[in-house]
Every structure is written in structure tokens, then in C-alpha cells.
Design an enzyme around this catalytic site. Structure first.
Site, PDB file in Angstrom:
ATOM      1  N   TYR A  93      71.241 127.722 131.242  1.00 49.49           N
ATOM      2  CA  TYR A  93      72.020 127.484 129.781  1.00 49.49           C
ATOM      3  C   TYR A  93      73.002 126.442 130.071  1.00 49.49           C
ATOM      4  O   TYR A  93      73.334 125.588 128.938  1.00 49.49           O
ATOM      5  CB  TYR A  93      72.858 128.869 129.656  1.00 49.49           C
ATOM      6  CG  TYR A  93      71.838 129.730 128.943  1.00 49.49           C
ATOM      7  CD1 TYR A  93      71.687 129.852 127.453  1.00 49.49           C
ATOM      8  CD2 TYR A  93      71.186 130.867 129.464  1.00 49.49           C
ATOM      9  CE1 TYR A  93      70.810 130.569 126.709  1.00 49.49           C
ATOM     10  CE2 TYR A  93      70.397 131.681 128.611  1.00 49.49           C
ATOM     11  CZ  TYR A  93      70.225 131.593 127.385  1.00 49.49           C
ATOM     12  OH  TYR A  93      69.581 132.449 126.762  1.00 49.49           O
ATOM     13  N   GLU A 102      60.890 149.216 152.844  1.00 48.28           N
ATOM     14  CA  GLU A 102      60.186 148.464 151.523  1.00 48.28           C
ATOM     15  C   GLU A 102      60.668 149.476 150.467  1.00 48.28           C
ATOM     16  O   GLU A 102      61.447 148.347 149.560  1.00 48.28           O
ATOM     17  CB  GLU A 102      58.675 148.656 151.636  1.00 48.28           C
ATOM     18  CG  GLU A 102      58.106 148.264 150.397  1.00 48.28           C
ATOM     19  CD  GLU A 102      56.332 148.176 150.201  1.00 48.28           C
ATOM     20  OE1 GLU A 102      55.838 148.431 151.384  1.00 48.28           O
ATOM     21  OE2 GLU A 102      56.046 148.012 149.433  1.00 48.28           O
TER      22      GLU A 102
END
Lengths: 368, 575, 575, 368
Positions: free
Chosen positions: D101, D197
């Protein structure tokens, strides 16, 4: 490890009552059944006084001797017994995926499993929540951890005292279960709570120490805030009497995030009492901000068809009927563009910290 | 007015004059054999493979027609032989036990196009146009230059004749090359041998497929087939009765066109208009004739040849407004529901068979009837495959040009989704299903002389669709019944299956006795199953599946039946 | 052997004997008119709408053929009139400025099937089989009972004849009802009026569409068309020259079948085998004939009628092994690339047009040529619509039976994706594109007498595909060129656009002078653009797009051109 | 706010050098270009000694006067200048979306933007990283916050001292930038690091206080661990000399997570030096665990086609060539099933804490 406190004992009693009812019916040779409040749109209403989406009174009897219900009846009781035995009794918590694994086994004498997929057990858990009137967290089930928090406040988490003023760049990772027996608030200097949609903006505000300067609690939910974040907001608003401001993208999804935080969602209407924050205020982005803050035009993104349809739907919701909200949504549709939080960086990297939010709060330019 | 609209141009008058006369000199008559020799793809001799099939087909059609006219149960032997040392020269031999052909007729039957007994009458038969077998001989002549060989004998006390002949295309007359009396072990029958350039290949559109399907539509006939590899197959007759004998018929008044009607007025032997209507049409009684004349406001006593054009038109217009019976049923010889079902069952292994023979109807003055046999749940069906369509016209299988055939259109046009069968837009339905449709008529309107597709008449397609829809409803009833059976079975064990789980959970939550709970639940389960059977019975009453199948020619094959154990008695037969 | 294979059964000998003779009595000859009256759907008279079109088509085909044989630029007027007070009775009138027909020939030309000048010769013409216009008359007779009306005059000094006649179907002979000399303002020409049961409807498969397409394929003809609503349309000729006159031709030796060859040996007037080969076939010189006989090891001096079957077969087998020239180009009269392109351009508004006429080729001994005209970027094209196909055979548009036509197959079989055009499996390509394909031959192999689809001969489809592929390559070259033009334009401004951004960034990072940097970059950009134009030129050389279009009959319409401003000079013409 | 330390000054110098080179070429009237190491598979190799996936030496010159490169050349310089001016100079950090941006604007005199979509700027950022040899974090760019950490250790995050032994149920939310100038390790009692995980298993282990009993650091990355988690692991292994154990699902995705942690990934090979942990050990789940720990058969899930293909690919990777790994993967393929961490709960809710992990660690039953 969590202690099996009063709350857990109450929850266990609720589950036992459920089974007592079933056993009673069997003894009376009646078709045994469990009454389950209906979680469909038809049984949901918006209470304009409380400003919440609430579940109605309609219930459906889930009976055993009915070909289309027998399996679900069995599954409901199976989950109830597992929650009591595996979780409440040990004081441990787990994920709904874990509970699915824990209760999955082969039905004796068949090659059928009690559950074939997690898709089958998730809705039964929701049924159980409403049937015994206990939130998922009370059943010792957690959702995924999402979101982080810093701010002018200290908390106690499972006995550990955590000063949210000294959490560096990372912050305290907000757990899924934040009930008062686990999390307590201490030394609160914050004057308000700011819930940010995106973690990047949260990080910007944290780096700029916005919460220090403006004495607030700063938290994000990585998009749609998870149950833990919503429940924590609700507790801070109710117990600490702090106002809550919501800072989201200017798109239908941002409006929706705000509306769920404020009045609850349709499919989880039964949680509104504990989750919703009817006093929550929307501090933007607003579809009028582009002009107000003179943002360049190339930071806007065209609405796609889904955005437009979604926005048109929102226009019809009871809780978006106030004049300012109608003007806000219609202005978005008229302009045909949406605006992300990152668009503010186009003016200056700390524009949100230094100008946008202070001005919005000072001028009370929020939507309610 | 044309002069003003078009640009002025001086016409080259002199040149034109000469030319018109020059042109006139070139005008000549064209023999019909010349025409078809040049256009032989019109007769099914497009390529060597199709030519081989067409030769067999024309000869077999003739054999079957002849046997039926003589009321002999046909025994037809087809032999294909590849000439040694060649790759594309075949000898096609077809031999029957028919009535034989008298010596004098042999040359014209085999050596002249547009000659035969079947064109000038309205009667259901395989051959129609008097082209078929002579065209095969013409193709033989064109590709190999060899004559046709014909053996024929008409009875025990008659000698057998052997003839070799060729068609003379420029005159459309037979050219006799050899004729002699020979010894032949057959008491009566005909054998024809044709040598052609052809191509033999198994599978779709093959001679093999043609004979398999012919056997389905002719369950009263036996076929022996020896292919070029020397393999012999025998299709034994499944039915020992003769089919009903088809009858000749006068045209029906509905659908006769004005021009044809006017010509018939000129040609009739009847002396009054009323008499003409009664004698030259079927189903016109004296009162019907009177009613027609009354509506037309034309005198019933006029001499037909004197009826003015305007009056003829009035009578013609009056015909459709008067109620006239449909042509008689007994002129046609449909295969019949039971026999068609048997034929299909022999060729296709499936779970469910049903057959529908529609009452006769009329198109352009010709009676016709449609029959459908359908096999559902065909074994070893490749998933998502489209339905298999077997097309028949007057008991002859149609293999080519499915795309332009009214039978295909009728199946495409049927809304199969109504019968629980999936169907993509504009496509055949996709299901493990074979549909055999037989179109029987005193005159089959083929789209071409090669007789491969039935033309699209609204009246015909409507009847076909009615038959298909009836069969479709029965398939749906069967599928629903099967589903219901499965549901019932499941319901019975459902509660029992879960009793232990429920008892365990309750015991864990409430400390009640697990064994006691199980006993109670088992007792209740027995009750509940009975209750549910009652409910199911109610449900079934609303579902008219069984009602649909009642009294129809339908066969359901038990799941584990061995083909040999099956007794082929269709459940019920229509009167 | 059959006896043992089949079940024993006592045959009903007596019955059979009687029957064979009974059967014999029923055998009769069938007139060709009777045959087609019963099978008139074969001739294009399936239903009232198609019948109306077929009547117009047969009459217009005859008019154009006659004009061309007489070398007159055709002016044809077509009028359709609904008879007052009816809903389905039409009078079709077709009038031409052709050479006229001599009085004596009129009855047979219009009142007899299989009669004409076109069947017995190999010459490119619209009519071929001597059926068309007489069949229209037969249809008229069948549906309205009305005779045909014919006016004809062959020159200034000749009277105009008026004839009313009907075909006698049982004998296939004309039945003259009225004949007289009349006054007629036309110096020469023919007019025919037929009254039929028909149906008029605009749109696809209409008389309107037929005439539009006929105008495309006959740019040297003018048509005036008055429809039943009284609206008049005029299609003015776009070309003032006659098409090349088609010539009659002998059959080419390639593709002649053995049987035909043997018959020709019997029928020839030549006295030696060598002479026969030279005189009865095209493109056989004395040395070619000698070579054929040498390969066959048969004496070239044998009398043709004495050539034994075995020797004939050897000669026939030798023919394909000897190199023989293709039939001469000038026997056919293709429309020509420029004229076909003009015709298409008048009917279809597009960005790009191209036309390809293939050199003649041979199928079954008949020369033929294929031409394709293609319009790409058709205006107002509905998205995803399939390509529009215009089919022509000997300058006649083919409207029905697209699905079974070789032209459709050739377009389907072409891999359009190679030419940047999307195509689903088994479907026509989807693009804003119209393809006109003209098949010209001394003998068009139609799939049926109604002449609606070209039969599938490999040799024909191969030529069609070659023509289509050539047109496809050109479309692709055009599309690529258009893309390249867009790219080039972009390249020129690309560097300049970004100079300011680059200079800003560098200045910020290094504190150098922004203005100085910009000046330097601008100077370099000018250099670079020149360099890139050179590179682009190289690139284009590799991309043979322009090469493909060079020297072809192609027209590219500038983007904002007004149709009226366009000068119709195709970019370049092939020799 | 971060201080512009030595590291930032070094990074700024790298960016200036890049521009100096370009300016020099312009002055010499040469087509200005930036040499960018190629990030494709062709320029990546596995170093069997270092046990890492590394980037090779191949570079491509991105020149300005080349039609297909001009726009990217401009974008590379634009991003370089924005990083220096907006981030390094102010000492602030931001997300790559934010940087998109910040640098998006209309090119003067056209209707074209410098970037149309973030998809366009993300790869240019990676180009810039390799071109100036500076990690994303050194350019002050952060990825999304994911993952949490607790354990027997104290850290200092931007000056705040955080005791990871007292983080309750939530834990410390791991930021994306964890470079030594921001995060330091203090009072380390942990003997190893356990990377899990899934957050549900992390929560289970935290609730059971596994890290307390076994003296370790416990962290998760919510699936594929983000850059911050991987970098933190790498730092703990290198600076504190702690072994790292990886605890993942038994499926090709679990293997892959382990392999990325261990030797880096193909498309981010240039980060291996700082991210990869070649000494990482795989403690399961293993395809042999189902038999070893007698798990019921209905907790397995059938491999789908994608799983099977992926597993077959892994078999060919250089870094999976050791015998035990080949046996492990082939055993999965032979059995045709996968196994999730949750499957362990089938035995007992705390089976992983009390039995599985202690046994694996004690018996050294890991894969390397």
C-alpha cells in the site's frame, strides 16, 4: 492443570440430568428422547432492547426409536458421557477434533463407526451445548488459539501473573478458554479496549505503544475473532466496565466482524449472553474516511459481486437499521469500493496511531 | 415488372435460340439402375464394411419374409468366406428353408431394381421397396464383376434350379448367364451367393451384432452363423409358435392427402362416391361414408370420376371431422410383450425387464404399432455410460444413422429425470439400461432406401414416447421398490445396533445398571420395529410403485440367481 | 450340413409349393414415380415448411443451370403467394431470363422423374439426377391435386408457350392438361408456377436464408424475392463476369471400380485396349496406356470386349501403380477466391476475410475442388457462440442435415486450437467467425436425393481440411499481427513512463541529482526504443504471420471503417 | 520503538550500494541493471555436508531498457527506496501488505499504478532480499504473527523481561521478527526445544506442564511454522546449543514441515543459513507408531491421491535418502493410511504427555 471447581461440578450435573431423563423414559417404556433447542434461523431473533441476537424457545425431541434420529441420539449420549468422564473428571481440556478421536470407535457387531468424520461430531457438540445449556468452554472444549493481547493491565492466567505492559513485540497469546476460574483481571489502568481486525495493524499500534499513550487494552483476533477473544472482550466490558472499540477494514466482512462482536451470530445465537458486547462501537474504517482523511484513490479496491450482495443483505438486518449505519453501507455501495486498514499507511506509516484513531476517539466519530 | 426492377441488358438472343435446341438434344431418360449404381451409398453400400453388412441384411430379410408368408418357422444359415489370397474379397452365402422361388421369377427378383411383391400393397414385411437383394447383386457386379449365384427349390417333387445372373444397369433388366437343374439336398428353400469387395470386423455395426439383434426381434427363428474365421454360432429359436400373420390392408382415410385422394377417385372401380369410400379405404362403413358426404354436402351417389376438384376437396376436408375407427389391430404382427422380453433377456443380463406393446395407431393412413422392451440394472455396466438403444423396424435391426432416427429422438425427448434416471440436456439418459424399440407398420417411412432410420412423423414419435414413458414408469417403480426394501432391512437392525452404546453412555452418566437398561431397550426395539413396519406399509400405499407393475409384462431377476436357474415366466401378462 | 445343425422338422411341402407360385403372381414392376411418391421425404418434402423451400430450390437451381449453359447472366425472380382464404396453400413462382425450353421437351422435363441432360455426363451443375423440379410437381399433385403451370420462350422470333401438366405416377409419364401459345413480354426465359401445401416462416432454414446464401455463392446473378407478406428484396449481382464455363469430362482412371471397368470394356467403341484406355478415360495418353498394359502384362492391342475377366482385373490393379495426371482444372467452375470473399463480405460484417480455393483433386474418378471463405471478428457476435457454417455444393446452399455432412465433419475435425480458436471436444469451434465452404464437382455425392449433405469420402474430407487449415493459419496470422501491433505501441512509451519513478528512487537512495538522472535516462530511452524496433523487426521475421498472409486473397477491415466507404479490393490475389 | 542499530545501518548501506551501481551505469551510458540471484529450483542445491538446501551462484541481470523487465526494474528500486526512507530511517516495522500500500501510486501521466496487486510486490520484495543479501526482517518487514511459546526459560522482548514459565494457558505470542537486537534469551533452564505442529497438542502439553517436568521450551507454529518460529528455533539451537525435536502428524505434510524446519525450503533457500536447523530430530508421529503403541485401526485416515503422490516425491528427495527415512515413508505408503496427533488421545487424553513423548525421548527413537 485446571481444578474441578464449582463450575465443572455444575456442568457434570447437567449432563447427568440429561441421562436421568432418558433412563426415566426407558423405565416408563416411553420412546426416550432429548429435547434440543433448534439452532436454525427460524428459532433466532434479535432482541432490540438487549441489542442481541438470541435463541428462541423452540425445541425438537431427538428420540431413539426413530430411524432417522437413532444414530444421532446415540452420538449425543456418547459425547455427553465422554465429556463427563474424560474431561470434567480429570479437569483437562481438549479440542473438538480430539474429542472426535476420543469417542470414535466401531459399533459392536458392525463395521460402522460411532462417528465416521469430524463433520458428524461437531454439530452434535453444538447440540449438546444447547441441550444442557453449557458453553463449549464449560464442557472443557477449546477452539484454536488465535489472537494476542497487550495493554495497560495485568492478568492472572491459571495462577501465573502476567503484566500485559511488558509483553514486548509478541504479546500474550489469547487462549480459547478464558472463563473467570482460569483468567482473572488485576491492576487495571486501561480506560478502554481496542479490538483490531488484523495482526499487522495490531503490531503497528503495539510498536508505536499506542496502548501506553492512550491507556487501553489492545487485542486482535486475526480476522474473525475466535471465541476466546470475544469472551475476553465481553468479560472486560462487563466486569471492568470498559468501553470496547472495534477497528476493522471497510468492507462487508469488516461490518460483519463488528456485528458478530456486538450482537452475536445467527448460528451461535445461544452464546450471545456470554459473548456479545451490545455496547461495542465501530471506529472504522468507514466508507466516508476516504474523503475525510483524503486518502488517494488508488488505495481502494473495487467491490466484487459477492461484496455487493453481502452489503445489500446487511442493509436488511434489523441491527443495521439505524440511520448512520444505513448511510455508511449505502455510501460504500454507491462508491463501489472497499478500503483496507493498510490504506492508512499510504498517508504515513504511523498515521493510524498518531492521527486516525486519536481523532476518531476524540471526536466521538464512531458508529453504534 | 421484372424489366423495371432489373438492370437493362441486351439479351444475346441468337445464341440462346441455338442453345435451347442444343440442350433439348441432350435430354435423356435415366434408368433406375443407373441412378442407384451412381448413388449406391443411398442403398447402404457406402464402404466395404457396411456393404458386407447390407448384403447379409438384404438376403436375410428376404428369407424371413418368404418363410413367414409360407408359415414356415425360419431356419437361416449365414456364411461369410474370405477368398483365399485376397484381403477384401468376400463370398456371402445366405440359405433358408423357405418356400423357394419359381424358376421364371428368379431373374427378375434378383436382377431388377424396383421389382417385387411388397411395394404395391400395405402389409407389414421386412422388405418394402423391391430394391434390396438386387442392389446387393449390382454392388457385386460393380466391385468384382462377378454374377450372383442362386439355388432354389419349391418342393419335394420339384427340381432344384441353379441360376447365375447379373443386372444390366443401362436397362434395369436381368442378364441370365447360366441356368440349370441341379441336385440339392434341401426339399424347399433358397440360397444366394454373392461375391463382393468387403471388410469384416467384429463389434459395433458388425454382421455379428446384426444377427444378435435379429434374433432378439425374431424369437421364432433359428440362425446359424459362420464368420470368416470359421467360428460357428447358433441362435436357437426361443418360441415355437408362428407370429401372428400380418394382413394386407386398405389405406385408412385419416392422413390421405388431397392429391392422392383425387387420384384414387379417378382410378377406383367403385361406381358411387359412397361405394368408393367403403371399398378403397379401411374402416369406412356405409354410415361413415354417408356421414362424410353429409358433412361435405356432396352427393353420395356421384360417380367418383365425375367428382369435381372443388367437391373432392370438400370431401377430403370432411374426413378428419368424422369419427372413424382406427385400423384393425390384427393387420400388424408385433413381436409381443412376452416374446420381446424373452429375446432381450437372452442377449442382455440385467436385474429388471419389462415390455410394452402399444395398441396400433395411424400415420398418413398407415397403421403402425410401437413396442418397447427395457432391461434395467445391466450387469458390468461401465459407470456413467449412456443407455444402449436397440432399434427395430418390422423386426429388422437398424444399426446405422441412429442420430437421425425417430426412435432416438423419442428416447431423447423423454424426461428421464421423472423416472429417476439421470440425463444431460440433449443427451441419452445415463443408466445401466438397454432399450429395445420395435416399430411395426404396413409401411415403414425410412429416411433413405438403405433403411437405417425411421423418419420423424409427429404421430409416430408420440406413440413411441407413450411406450417409452410406460416402460420408464415401471423402471421407476422397480427402483423405488428396491430402495424401499433396502430401507426396511436397515430399519430393523438400526435400533439394536445402537442399544449397547446408549446403555453404556447412560450407565456412565447415571450409575444405573447397564444390563437392566439393555434388556428394557431390546424389548422396546422389537415393539418399535413392528410399529415402523406398519408405518412403512402406510408409506408404501402412498407410493404406487407396486400398483404400476401390477399386471404388466415384467421380470425381476433375484439378486443371486444363476442364469440357468431362471424360469422365464413373466410375472403377469396383459390380456 | 444345415440338416444336422438344425432340429428336424417335417416341412409342410404341399403348402409351400402352392405358396411359391402364389407369391410369384404378386410380383410386379414398380414405377420410379410410385416409389418416390411414397418416399417423398427422400426428396426433401418431409413437411410443409421444408416442402416450400425445396420447391423454390429446385426451380432456382434449374434456372441458374440453364442460364449458365447459355452464358446468360442470370436474373431470377422468386415470388411466394399465400392463397387467400387458406392458411397453408402457397403458389410458388420462379421466373428466369434463361434460354427457355423447346416446346416438345417441356412435358418430360417437368413431368417425368429421372429425365434430364445432367445425369449421363460428368459436368459440374446444380441439378444432377433429373428428379428435382418434377418431384416438386409431384408433391403439388399429391397435396393440392393442381397441375404445374409453365411459360417458356426460346427467342425473339419464337412464340411463348404455356403448358399445364401433371405427372402420371403409375407410369412416370407427363400428362398434358393444356398447351397454348401465349403473349409474353419476355424475349427468352422460363417461368414455373406450382401450387402446394406449405408453410412460410422466416429465420433459419427459410426461403429467405436460402436466397441470401445463394447470392453469396452466385455473385454473378441477380435475385428478386417477394415473400408472402409482399416484401420485396433484391440481391444485385456483385460481379459482371460469367463464371468459367464448366466442361464435361471423361472419368479419371483412379477410383474406377473393377465391375464398372469391366462393363466399360464391353460397351466401348474403341478397338484396342490401349485405345479404350485413352478414349474412355481422361488424362490417359498413349504412353500412360502402354505403361498400364506393361505393368498388367496384358497385350495393349487386344479387342476390349475380348479381354478376359482375369486380364481385366490385372489391368484394373495396374492402374493405381501408374502415375496419371490429376483431371484438368478447367472442367470445374469454382466461385473463385475474390468472388467468394466478396459474396461473404456482402452478407457478413467482420474485421478480417480470407478465401482459399484448392487445386482440384479426385474421388472415385471424379474431379472436385474445395473453396473456403472465412470471416473473423464478426460484429455483434454473442459471446461463446459457435462458429457459423455456410455449406455449398456446386454453388447451391445446403441448409438441412448439417450433422451428417462431410463439410461439418471437416470443420469439426480441424484442430482449431492450433489457430488460437477455442474448441470443445467434438464441437464446432467457438469464435466470432463464419466459414463458407464450397464443394464443386462434376458429381456431388449427396447422402440423399434431397441433396442436403455431402457424403463422407476420405479424399473429399482431406481436401476440405486442407482448405480449412489454410484459412485457419491466416486467421491465426491476423490475430497474431493484431496482438503484435498492440505490443509495439506499448514498448515505445514503456521506458519513458517509468523514468521519473526510477530517478526518484535513485535520488532518494543515493542523493544524486534527480533532474540530471532523468535527462540521461531520457536520452538513453530514445536510443533504446530504436534498438527495440530493430529487435522487434527481427522477432517478426521469425513470426511468419505476415508471411502467411502475403499473396493471399485476404481483406482486413480498418477498425472504424464505414461499410459504405470500403473499397472491395482484396489485398492481393493468387495467380 | 526499535532503535536504528548497527544492523539497520548496514542494511541501509546495502540498499544505497544497489542504487550507486545503477547510477554509475547510467553515467557510463550503459543499460542500468540489478543482478538478482535466481530463486528457481535450477539454482538450488542440497549441501549434504551442511545438510541444508542452499541457493547457488546464478544471477540474472534485471535491466531497465528491456521491454519485459522495465516495470520490474522500476518496482525493485521503488521498494528499496521505501524500505530505506519509511522503515529503516524511522526504525519501524511493517507487513508486506502494508509496504505494498505504501508504495502503490499512479505512475505520472498514465492510468497505471506502480503496483496493481499485492501479488506483484511480494516477489519483488523477495528479489530485493536476495539482491542486497538482507533477510526480510532486516528490511523491517514482518509476516503474520502465528505460534506461541512457554517453557523453562526467560526472554527479553524489546526490553520487556518475560518469564516463559509463567505464561498461563495462553503463552507468549511469537512475533515475526525475533532478531537478537529485539529478542534476547535469559535464565535458560531448558534442556531441549519441542516444536509441535498443532496448537491443540501444544495446549494439551502446556496444560499437563510437560515443559516443567522435562525442562524444555514448548512452542507451536499453527501448522507450517512461520518465519518467526523457525528463526527462533534456529537461534535457540545455535546460541543455546539446545537440541530441537519436531512433533508432527504422520502424513506427507508432517514430513514436509519437519524437512523445512531442518534443511529449509526450495523457494526460500536463501534463508537457510539463518532459518534451517540441520540437527533437528523427528520424534513422530511415525508410521510404525500405530503398531508400536497399539492404536486402534479406526483412528487412521486413508491416504488420498495427493498424499500418495506427495509421499512418492519425498522418497526421491536427497535429504530423505537415509535408510530409516526410506523405511518410514515406504511403510506409510504400504499401509496406505495416515495418522494425526489427535489419534494418541484415543489411548488416553494425556497419552502423549505421559507415555508417548517420554518413551520416544528416553529410547532415542527419533529419525534424523
Amino acid at each position: 492443570m485446571a481444578r474441578a471447581g464449582t463450575l465443572d461440578r455444575e456442568t457434570a450435573t447437567k449432563l447427568t440430568k440429561l441421562a436421568d431423563h432418558v433412563v426415566g423414559q426407558i423405565r416408563k417404556k416411553q420412546n426416550p428422547g432429548i429435547d434440543i433447542p433448534i439452532r436454525a434461523l427460524s428459532n433466532v431473533r434479535f432482541d432490540p432492547k438487549k441489542r442481541m441476537i438470541e435463541m428462541g424457545q423452540e425445541k425438537q425431541a431427538r428420540t431413539f426409536f426413530n430411524a432417522s434420529m437413532a444414530r444421532k441420539f446415540m452420538q449425543t449420549l456418547l459425547l455427553a458421557s465422554a465429556v463427563k468422564k474424560e474431561l470434567l473428571a480429570s479437569g483437562k481440556t481438549t479440542s473438538i477434533r480430539d474429542l472426535y478421536y476420543m469417542t470414535k470407535h466401531t459399533v459392536q457387531g458392525t463395521d460402522e463407526n460411532t462417528f465416521e468424520e469430524q463433520d458428524e461430531s461437531d454439530p452434535i457438540i453444538e447440540d449438546l451445548e444447547v441441550a444442557v445449556d453449557a458453553l463449549r468452554e464449560e464442557l472443557h472444549l477449546f477452539a484454536s488459539n488465535k489472537g494476542a493481547m497487550v495493554g495497560d493491565m495485568t492478568i492472572v492466567d491459571q495462577g501465573d501473573t502476567i503484566d500485559l505492559r511488558r509483553m514486548g513485540s509478541g504479546g500474550w497469546s489469547i487462549p480459547s478458554i478464558v472463563e473467570p476460574n482460569l483468567i482473572q483481571f488485576k491492576k487495571v489502568d486501561a480506560k478502554f479496549v481496542l479490538l483490531v481486525e488484523k495482526d499487522a495493524m495490531w503490531r503497528r499500534l503495539n510498536e508505536d505503544k499506542f496502548w501506553q499513550k492512550h491507556h487501553c487494552v489492545l487485542l486482535h483476533g486475526q480476522g474473525q475473532p475466535p471465541r476466546g477473544v470475544r469472551r475476553l472482550c465481553s468479560r472486560m466490558v462487563n466486569e471492568l466496565k470498559l468501553p470496547l472499540y472495534v477497528f476493522v477494514d471497510n468492507d462487508p466482512w469488516g461490518y460483519y466482524i463488528y456485528s458478530v462482536v456486538k450482537q452475536g451470530s445467527i448460528n451461535l445465537a445461544y452464546e450471545s449472553q456470554r459473548m456479545a458486547v451490545p455496547s461495542a462501537r465501530f471506529v472504522g474504517l468507514s466508507s466516508f474516511d476516504k474523503d475525510k482523511f483524503k486518502l488517494p484513490s488508488n488505495v481502494t479496491i473495487k467491490l466484487n459481486d459477492e461484496d455487493t450482495n453481502r452489503a445489500k443483505q446487511l442493509l436488511n438486518y434489523e441491527w443495521f437499521q439505524s440511520k448512520p449505519w444505513q448511510a455508511e453501507i449505502r455510501n460504500m455501495l454507491r462508491q463501489g469500493v472497499k478500503l483496507e486498514l493498510e490504506a492508512l499507511s499510504k498517508k504515513d506509516i504511523s498515521f493510524a496511531t498518531d492521527e486516525y484513531l486519536p481523532k476518531k476517539l476524540k471526536d466521538k466519530e464512531w458508529l453504534d | 415488372m421484372m424489366g423495371s426492377a432489373m438492370p437493362k441488358r441486351k439479351p444475346p438472343t441468337q445464341l440462346t435460340l441455338v442453345h435451347a435446341e442444343e440442350l433439348a438434344k441432350k435430354q435423356r431418360e435415366i434408368s433406375v439402375s443407373e441412378f442407384f449404381a451412381k448413388n449406391r451409398h443411398l442403398l447402404g453400400f457406402d464402404n466395404p464394411r457396411k456393404a458386407l453388412l447390407t448384403c447379409v441384411k438384404e438376403a436375410v430379410d428376404n428369407s424371413l419374409d418368404a418363410c413367414e408368408e409360407a408359415r414356415i418357422l425360419p431356419e437361416v444359415r449365414v456364411t461369410l468366406r474370405l477368398l483365399p489370397g485376397t484381403e477384401d474379397r468376400y463370398v456371402v452365402a445366405v440359405e433358408d428353408n423357405g418356400p423357394g422361388i419359381v424358376r421364371e421369377q428368379i431373374p427378375r427378383v434378383f436382377g431388377k431394381l424396383l421389382y417385387g411383391s411388397k411395394f404395391h400393397r400395405l402389409r407389414m414385411s421386412r422388405g418394402q421397396q423391391g430394391i434390396g437383394i438386387a442392389a446387393a447383386g449390382m454392388y457385386s457386379l460393380l466391385t468384382t464383376g462377378k454374377p450372383m449365384k442362386i439355388w432354389s427349390r419349391t418342393g419335394e417333387k420339384k427340381p432344384a434350379h441353379y441360376v447365375e445372373l447379373q443386372i444390366e444397369t443401362s436397362t434395369n433388366e436381368p442378364n441370365l448367364i447360366r441356368k440349370e437343374e441341379v441336385a440339392w439336398e434341401k426339399v424347399h428353400g433358397t440360397k444366394v451367393e454373392i461375391e463382393i469387395v468387403g471388410k469384416y470386423q467384429k463389434g459395433r455395426l458388425s454382421v455379428d451384432e446384426y444377427l444378435e439383434q435379429t434374433a432378439i426381434a425374431n424369437p421364432h427363428a433359428t440362425f446359424v452363423y459362420v464368420n470368416p474365421e470359421g467360428d460357428k454360432r447358433e441362435f436357437r429359436r426361443a418360441v415355437e409358435e408362428f407370429p401372428r400373420e400380418p394382413k394386407e390392408i386398405k389405406p385408412h382415410p385419416y392422413g390421405v392427402e388431397l392429391g392422392v385422394f383425387m387420384k384414387m377417385l379417378q382410378d377406383t372401380k367403385a361406381r358411387t362416391l359412397s361405394g368408393f369410400l367403403q371399398s378403397d379405404f379401411s374402416r369406412v362403413s356405409s354410415s361413415v361414408a354417408a356421414e362424410i358426404c353429409r358433412v361435405a354436402a356432396v352427393s353420395a351417389d356421384m360417380k367418383p370420376s365425375k367428382v369435381a376438384a372443388g367437391d373432392a376437396e370438400k370431401v377430403h376436408k370432411a374426413i378428419p371431422t368424422v369419427k372413424i375407427m382406427n385400423p384393425p389391430t390384427d393387420v400388424l404382427s408385433p413381436i409381443g410383450e412376452a416374446n420381446l422380453l424373452k429375446g432381450l433377456h437372452q442377449q442382455v443380463q440385467a436385474e429388471f425387464y419389462t415390455a410394452v406393446t402399444r395398441p396400433p395407431s395411424v400415420y398418413r393412413g398407415n397403421p403402425f404399432a410401437v413396442e418397447v422392451a427395457l432391461a434395467y440394472g445391466v450387469k458390468d455396466w461401465p459407470p456413467d455410460d449412456l443407455v444402449r438403444v436397440l432399434r427395430f423396424a418390422n423386426r429388422v435391426p437398424l444399426l446405422y444413422q441412429a442420430g437421425s432416427c425417430a426412435i432416438t429422438e423419442a428416447i431423447l425427448d423423454t424426461k428421464w429425470k421423472n423416472y429417476g434416471v439421470s440425463q444431460s440436456k440433449g443427451a441419452l439418459p445415463a443408466a445401466p439400461m438397454a432399450i429395445a424399440l420395435h416399430f411395426a407398420s404396413v409401411w415403414v417411412p425410412f429416411t433413405s432406401e438403405s433403411k437405417e432410420a425411421v423418419a420423424h412423423y409427429d404421430a409416430i414419435i408420440k406413440e413411441m414416447k407413450l411406450a417409452i414413458q410406460e416402460a420408464g414408469r415401471r423402471v421407476y417403480a422397480y427402483v423405488r421398490r428396491r430402495q424401499r426394501d433396502a430401507r426396511q432391512l436397515e430399519r430393523r437392525s438400526l435400533f439394536e445396533r445402537y442399544i449397547e452404546e446408549v446403555a453404556d453412555a447412560c450407565a456412565l452418566l447415571t450409575k444405573v445398571d447397564r444390563q437392566d437398561l439393555m434388556k428394557r431397550l431390546q424389548a422396546m426395539a422389537e415393539q418399535a420395529t413392528k410399529l415402523h413396519e406398519r408405518e412403512a406399509a402406510k408409506e408404501e400405499k402412498n407410493d404406487n410403485g407396486d400398483e404400476v407393475l401390477k399386471g404388466t409384462t415384467t421380470l425381476v431377476v433375484p439378486e443371486n440367481a444363476q442364469p440357468a436357474q431362471l424360469e422365464l415366466k413373466p410375472a403377469a401378462q396383459k390380456a
